[in-house]
Enzyme design. Structure first.
Site, PDB file in Angstrom:
ATOM      1  N   HIS A 159       0.840  -1.190  -0.030  1.00 40.09           N
ATOM      2  CA  HIS A 159      -0.243  -0.106   0.008  1.00 40.09           C
ATOM      3  C   HIS A 159       0.999   1.049  -0.135  1.00 40.09           C
ATOM      4  CE1 HIS A 159      -3.860   1.997   1.618  1.00 40.09           C
ATOM      5  NE2 HIS A 159      -3.212   2.924   1.000  1.00 40.09           N
ATOM      6  N   HIS A 203       1.653   5.236  -2.156  1.00 36.48           N
ATOM      7  CA  HIS A 203       0.939   6.124  -3.251  1.00 36.48           C
ATOM      8  C   HIS A 203       2.454   6.805  -3.840  1.00 36.48           C
ATOM      9  CE1 HIS A 203      -3.051   6.055  -1.673  1.00 36.48           C
ATOM     10  NE2 HIS A 203      -2.686   5.762  -0.648  1.00 36.48           N
ATOM     11  N   ARG A 262       2.077   8.742  -7.129  1.00 35.01           N
ATOM     12  CA  ARG A 262       1.397   9.779  -7.500  1.00 35.01           C
ATOM     13  C   ARG A 262       1.787   9.996  -9.102  1.00 35.01           C
ATOM     14  NH1 ARG A 262      -1.438  10.349  -3.007  1.00 35.01           N
ATOM     15  NH2 ARG A 262      -0.539  11.174  -1.552  1.00 35.01           N
ATOM     16  N   HIS A 267      -5.863  -0.078   5.923  1.00 32.44           N
ATOM     17  CA  HIS A 267      -5.464   0.765   6.874  1.00 32.44           C
ATOM     18  C   HIS A 267      -6.641   0.831   7.975  1.00 32.44           C
ATOM     19  CE1 HIS A 267      -7.779   3.246   4.436  1.00 32.44           C
ATOM     20  NE2 HIS A 267      -6.786   3.828   3.836  1.00 32.44           N
ATOM     21  N   ASP A 289       1.103   2.751   3.920  1.00 26.77           N
ATOM     22  CA  ASP A 289      -0.137   3.757   3.344  1.00 26.77           C
ATOM     23  C   ASP A 289       0.971   5.192   2.776  1.00 26.77           C
ATOM     24  OD1 ASP A 289      -1.851   5.156   2.315  1.00 26.77           O
ATOM     25  OD2 ASP A 289      -3.203   5.374   4.279  1.00 26.77           O
ATOM     26  N   HIS A 317       3.097  14.377   0.158  1.00 28.01           N
ATOM     27  CA  HIS A 317       2.394  15.708  -0.278  1.00 28.01           C
ATOM     28  C   HIS A 317       3.626  16.711  -0.211  1.00 28.01           C
ATOM     29  CE1 HIS A 317      -1.652  13.836  -0.513  1.00 28.01           C
ATOM     30  NE2 HIS A 317      -1.403  13.663   0.651  1.00 28.01           N
ATOM     31  N   GLY A 327      -2.689  12.668   4.668  1.00 24.79           N
ATOM     32  CA  GLY A 327      -1.502  11.726   4.327  1.00 24.79           C
ATOM     33  C   GLY A 327      -0.241  11.798   4.670  1.00 24.79           C
TER      34      GLY A 327
END
Ligand code: DOR
Length: 450
Positions: free
Chosen positions: A62, A64, A66, A234, A310, A314, A329
């Protein structure tokens, strides 16, 4: 290709039950032999792993990354550097990119970009719904054929019961897992943080536990006659752990993951000397001590079988906005291993073999990666290894981060345990002994992994 000999480490391979002082010999990207006192006369490199743990490469189901769409936050390349710095040799990318990973072309894009730039293995998770809009099913079976290793609308729940029932039936045909972000949206409208005393103190809209719990209850009920592999992403609430425990006892095909922050931080982390701290804004939110206790217990008793991160980078600009306007996040890859040591090993809830199982064998099973030989150490199988220094103390700081994100509420924490050397497909990608600038990508060889 080179020949590598990793000597005298404590080799822990939960899949085979191996746990003892042994050597691992690697040739041409594959493990050739595991055993005590191996002699490899033509080794190009010998790594002394005394006082170290030699584990299968860690797998995070899991993250991210982007790309495509928000490369200013993270790319597949920079995300893979963060992964390797944290000891991960394989990651699975969530589809909430721009555009969303909802068709076979975009699944192939992730594979192609990873082959060009990534320093670890990267597998895509396909979206459940077209554009993650929750209205029409995405091209699930075509994405599976293109290599999607799971399906999720993560970032949002599949909120419609009708769509979810159809999705469960369609994903079941592929044999993959449907990974649900459990959040009933009408209960969390404009929510910023956990609904509790801290949200009340700040006058912020709260995200109640029940919004997670009703989706899990509903999905398990919907899935009863369908039998898809259903995975709760999560988990944050004590009540959710209880629901999952009952479903598993009842023989339902339900698994669940947790993230480091939900095992270590309460909603009080959002209160930074009387002002709301956007660094602690995450979805689902940080909850209360009894949730932490229940989540840790859930890991210890086998209700929660997967440890994820997770990892959600950002930009600093976004995270310096007022908390209502900041995206949800936290980053997770670089420090997850040490944070799990703190949450689970230090309190005596699990030992190293169990921790490694939760970060290798279990996520490999979740994403169907055992078929590729990942998540275990097998002669003839891929040489993905994580060599861990279990006793080293270090402080989480900007210099220990190798990805683009700096958004972590753990900055400044002193933690114990770290990946020292990471081998992906027989190539050393992280080597802290050769590099004093830990985690900046130095010591990693920026070549693609096929
Ligand atoms: O906090 C989160 N951030 N939770 C999610 O489910 C999505 C993620 C993101 O993409 O930033």
């Amino acid at each position: 290709m080179t020949t590598l000999l990793v000597r005298n480490g404590r080799v822990i391979d939960p899949a085979s039950g191996r746990d003892g002082t042994m050597d691992v010999a690697v040739r041409d990207g594959k493990i050739v032999e595991i055993g005590a006192g191996l002699s490899v006369s033509d080794a190009d490199r010998v790594i002394d792993a005394a006082d170290r743990i030699v584990a299968p490469g860690l797998i995070d189901p899991h993250v991210h990354f982007r790309e495509p769409g928000h490369e200013e936050k993270e790319t597949i390349e920079t995300g893979s550097l963060a992964a390797v710095a944290g000891g991960f040799t394989t990651v699975c990318c969530m589809p909430n990119t721009q555009p969303a990973l909802d068709c076979p072309e975009l699944i192939r894009f992730v594979y192609d970009r990873a082959a060009e730039r990534a320093v670890c293995r990267v597998f895509p998770i396909g979206a459940v719904s077209k554009g993650r809009a929750g209205e029409r099913l995405a091209e699930i079976s075509l994405m599976h054929d293109a290599g999607a290793v799971g399906f999720s609308d993560d970032g949002d729940a599949v909120a419609s019961a009708g769509l979810m029932a159809r999705a469960l039936a369609e994903v079941r045909e592929t044999g993959a897992a449907l990974m649900q972000h459990c959040q009933e949206p009408t209960l969390t409208h404009e929510a910023v943080m956990h609904a509790g005393v801290v949200s009340t103190r700040f006058g912020l809209t709260g995200w109640p536990r029940v919004a997670e719990e009703v989706i899990i209850e509903r999905d398990i009920r919907l899935n009863r006659d369908i039998g898809c592999r259903y995975h709760v992403q999560h988990v944050s609430s004590a009540g959710s752990v209880e629901i999952i425990r009952r479903a598993r006892a009842d023989g339902q095909p339900v698994t669940a993951e947790v993230s480091p922050h939900h095992l270590l931080l309460t909603d009080e982390a959002v209160d930074r000397s009387g002002a709301p701290d956007a660094m602690a804004k995450v979805n689902p939110p940080l909850r209360e001590q009894h949730d932490i206790d229940a989540l840790r217990q859930g890991v210890a008793d086998g209700t929660i079988t997967v440890l994820a991160t997770d990892h959600a980078p950002h930009t600093s600009e976004e995270k310096s906005r007022p908390i209502e306007d900041t995206p949800f996040g936290l980053i997770g890859l670089e420090a997850a291993l040490a944070l799990y040591v703190k949450a689970l090993i230090e309190p005596g809830l699990v030992g190293w073999p169990k921790l490694i199982e939760l970060m290798t064998t279990s996520p490999a099973a979740l994403c169907g990666l055992e078929a590729k030989g990942l998540g275990r150490l097998t002669p003839g199988g891929p040489a993905d290894l994580t060599i861990i220094e279990p006793e080293i103390e270090w402080t989480i700081g900007p210099e220990s981060l190798a990805g683009k994100g700096r958004n972590t509420p753990f900055m400044g924490w002193t933690v114990k345990g770290r990946a020292e050397t990471v081998v992906v497909a027989g190539t050393v990608r992280l080597d802290r002994r050769a590099s004093t600038t830990a985690g900046t990508g130095a010591g990693t060889v920026a070549l693609p992994v096929s």
